[in-house]
Design an enzyme around this catalytic site. Structure first.
Site, mmCIF file in Angstrom:
data_model
loop_
_atom_site.group_PDB
_atom_site.id
_atom_site.type_symbol
_atom_site.label_atom_id
_atom_site.label_comp_id
_atom_site.label_asym_id
_atom_site.label_seq_id
_atom_site.Cartn_x
_atom_site.Cartn_y
_atom_site.Cartn_z
ATOM 1 C CB CYS A 297 53.208 -34.106 84.591
ATOM 2 S SG CYS A 297 55.221 -33.692 84.705
ATOM 3 C CG HIS B 196 55.509 -38.001 84.835
ATOM 4 N ND1 HIS B 196 55.179 -36.900 83.889
ATOM 5 C CD2 HIS B 196 54.730 -38.765 84.956
ATOM 6 C CE1 HIS B 196 53.834 -37.156 83.917
ATOM 7 N NE2 HIS B 196 53.515 -38.391 84.793
ATOM 8 C CG ASN C 11 51.288 -41.352 85.137
ATOM 9 O OD1 ASN C 11 51.088 -40.059 84.756
ATOM 10 N ND2 ASN C 11 51.997 -42.080 84.555
#
Length: 734
Positions: free
Chosen positions: A215, A381, A401
């Site tokens: 990520c 994250h 995201n």
């Protein structure tokens, strides 16, 4: 497609005067066309192949008969630097393409940012690497068992055109567990795309993360793409090869690509093929672009995953990833620091972000599943920071995201109708009603909520902000000095920094520990930092005497950035010390200095030509204690130094003993060839485990008396003596 690509490359080589390379490509393209014509195909396709083959052969024949390849003697002159390379065949033979494999560069000129021609920052053709630096760069070219050599100008001539699709010599990459469970196979772009293209549009919104746990890398790609789109500067696309004459990366039907990544102190070349993992339905199992037929996202990710050991790599952070992609200066800020200036930090980031000075991501820490579900956030994250705004006094971040879905559910989220006033929507050009219908992972969050749910803010700064820069590549062996440097820094790598300034300025120093194994990310035990001392650039032996001007926090990240605020009226001299919490193994590292003004950066010289270690002990008879113990002090061991010559000598005396005892030593001047500098001097206050003294004295005879503070402290010790005079003799008197 491959034949056309080969002819295109041949034309470019032809125009550049590289006749041998062009001839080889023309011949191979013609051969490919002729062989392919034997396969079933339409009449129009066969006609195109015939035409391409004829044009290639005509041009090849023209090159063969041209004056440039007319005589063998002319060819020989091209290779007269190596007798083994002289041609012995006729002038019509096709020579093998030259090997463009690069060797470790000997030049300090690295394509990270512009370098000003000063005494410290080499201009073109300037300062070269030392043998130690070359050894360091060569050693850390091996990453996860594969070699990634420094990127050189010769690599721009890399060959990308081949008759058959290129396959990476290292084979396919290791897959993650989720990829293995879903894998349908490895396919090339023309097997699952209608018209493969390298770039359709560079957009952060089109970048999609799948089942690979990267990520932070995908967030780094997103903000790099956003920067490139906003400022029209080729930040991320410039690292992909092959490129056209405009410097734009292009699709290669032959399947070979090269990506330039900043790894272990320098930019390095990473060669990959275009085979990508897909599931049983033919969908990509790696990051990809939402724009169909666009390849750049998947290929850059593949290159980075190759270096990291495969798609199963354990993850990193965006400081590491962005530095690898761009060479921009990494900095991290914990949002959990007690003395953190939240408002000042936000204002700084906002100002610099909109000037294009920095790229940013933000990451969550550990959040319970229930809390994460309520907030719409993912624990541990990384999120890309797409915008930083203050509207009507409200501090807001626009985040993405990397999954391209699942968004924040709190204040200023898409479904928060209460906070989205008409004025605020207009000011930010945001339609929350439309956003409610389409979840692309992009959302707004207020700064107060971000500070509550997020742990760390990562920034990478544009190195072009600093007109002056230089670096050093070095190694620090585990055997050099004690495991911990809490008692002495005498064996730590140390550097002198002299800043030549008039007004107040700032100098940044980036310490980068080289990474060679995947486990260095997953279970890294090396905690590093940089200490800065106001010590006139002289060597430091004690960690806190005097205390450091900047006492760095030891972290297990590969990068540590130190900012030095330099007062006006220079020059100012600093001592920089590389430090670890505990040394477990050899480390290689790079120190890079960034400055607005002239400076000089160098290793601290070691003037000691003679070095000797003496192993001794304080026994029941010789543990006399310090000179306060008059009755027993004379029992201590005595070592005599005879320094031959008539000039001055520099001495370094170090005493190492058990940390349970405070130790020190006295020096008695017996006689010199000139005036006595002293009758007696000492190492100073008694210290646990370690004492040291540097001094300059006339050549002559001196006695060294090592002792503990109290008598009858029985122990072994090491007495290390260094002298700038080679002809220094040491003997034990008692």
């Amino acid at each position: 497609q491959r034949a056309k690509f080969m002819v295109l490359n041949a034309l470019q080589a032809d125009e550049a005067g590289k006749k041998e390379e062009a001839l080889s490509l023309y011949m191979e393209a013609a051969d490919l066309c002729i062989k392919t014509m034997n396969e079933p195909m339409s009449a129009s396709t066969k006609k195109q192949l015939q035409k391409l083959a004829k044009e290639s052969l005509d041009r090849a024949e023209a090159i063969k008969t041209s004056k440039q390849l007319a005589s063998l003697s002319q060819l020989d002159s091209l290779f007269d630097f190596d007798e083994s390379l002289k041609l012995t065949t006729s002038t019509t033979s096709v020579t093998k393409p030259k090997d463009t494999t690069s060797k470790p560069t000997h030049s300090r000129n690295e394509p990270t940012q512009p370098t000003t021609s000063t005494s410290h920052a080499p201009s073109s053709g300037g300062e070269r690497y030392t043998k130690e630096e070359i050894a360091v760069l060569r050693f850390t070219s091996m990453i996860n068992g594969r070699e990634y050599l420094p990127f050189m100008a010769a690599d721009l001539q890399e060959r990308f055109a081949f008759p058959m699709p290129y396959s990476d010599k290292h084979g396919i990459l290791e897959l993650s567990k989720k990829q293995r469970e879903r894998l349908g196979g490895w396919k090339r772009p023309d097997e699952f795309m209608n018209e493969p293209q390298m770039i359709l549009t560079v957009s952060s919104l089109s970048i999609m993360q799948t089942v690979v746990s990267d990520c932070s890398f995908v967030a780094s790609l997103a903000i790099s793409a956003a920067y490139e789109r906003k400022y029209n500067k080729k930040l991320i696309t410039s690292i992909i090869y092959p490129q056209n004459r405009k410097g734009d990366p292009i699709y290669n039907p032959c399947g070979k690509y090269m990506v330039k990544l900043h790894l272990n102190g320098v930019f390095r070349k990473v060669v990959i093929d275009d085979r990508l993992p897909v599931d049983r339905q033919g969908k990509l199992l790696c990051s990809y672009s939402a724009n169909r037929n666009e390849l750049w996202v998947s290929l850059v990710e593949k290159a980075y995953m190759k270096v990291m050991g495969g798609y199963d790599f354990p993850g990193s952070n965006s400081n590491i990833d962005l530095h690898s992609l761009t060479g921009w200066i990494p900095e991290r800020q914990s949002l959990r620091d007690k003395n953190f200036d939240y408002d000042g930090f936000f204002q700084k980031v906002r100002d610099r972000f909109h000037k294009g000075h920095c790229l940013a991501t933000i990451s969550t820490g550990m959040i319970s599943e229930a809390e994460a579900d309520r907030a719409g956030l993912v624990p541990t994250h990384a999120y890309a920071v797409l915008d930083v705004q203050v509207v009507y006094g409200i501090k807001l971040l626009q985040l993405k995201n990397p999954w391209s879905h699942l968004r924040w559910k709190g204040n200023y989220s898409a479904h928060d109708d209460a906070h989205w006033t008409p004025e605020l929507r207009k000011a930010l050009n945001y339609d929350n009603k439309y956003a409610q219908e389409f979840d692309n992972g992009v959302f707004w969050i207020d700064w107060e909520s971000a500070m509550h749910f997020y742990d760390t803010f990562y920034m990478n700064w544009n190195p072009e902000l600093f007109p002056k820069t230089t670096c050093r590549h070095a190694s620090w062996l585990a055997k050099d000095g004690p495991t911990k440097d809490s008692y002495t820094l005498g064996n730590n790598p140390q550097y002198k920094l002299e800043v030549r300034n008039k007004g107040a300025t700032a100098v940044w120093v980036l310490l980068t520990r080289h990474i060679t194994e995947k486990e260095d990310f997953a279970e890294n035990k090396e905690f590093i930092t940089l200490l800065v001392y106001l010590n006139e650039g002289k060597k430091v032996y004690y960690p806190y005497s005097p205390p450091p001007h900047i006492d760095g926090v030891r972290i297990n990240s590969p990068h540590y950035l130190t900012r030095i605020q330099v007062p006006e009226n220079g020059p100012h001299r600093y001592t920089l010390v590389v430090s670890q919490y505990e040394k477990h193994k050899n480390i290689r590292y790079t120190l890079r200095v960034y400055s607005f003004t002239d400076f000089k950066f160098s290793s601290i010289d070691n003037p000691y030509k003679m070095n000797k270690r003496i192993q001794g002990e304080w026994t029941a008879q010789t543990a006399g204690g310090c000179s306060n113990n008059k009755a027993t002090y004379g029992n201590n061991p005595i070592y005599q130094l005879n320094i031959e010559g008539s000039g001055q000598a520099q001495l370094l005396i170090q005493l190492r003993a058990p940390k349970s005892y405070s130790n020190g030593f006295d020096i008695i001047c017996v006689g010199t060839n000139g005036e006595k500098p002293f009758n007696k001097t000492t190492s100073g206050a008694f210290r646990p485990g370690y004492s040291a003294l540097e001094l300059t004295v006339p050549c002559g005879t001196y006695n060294v008396i090592p002792c503990t503070f109290s008598p009858q402290q029985i122990a072994s010790f090491f007495l290390d003596i260094g002298s700038s005079v080679q002809s220094t003799k040491i003997s034990r008197l008692k």
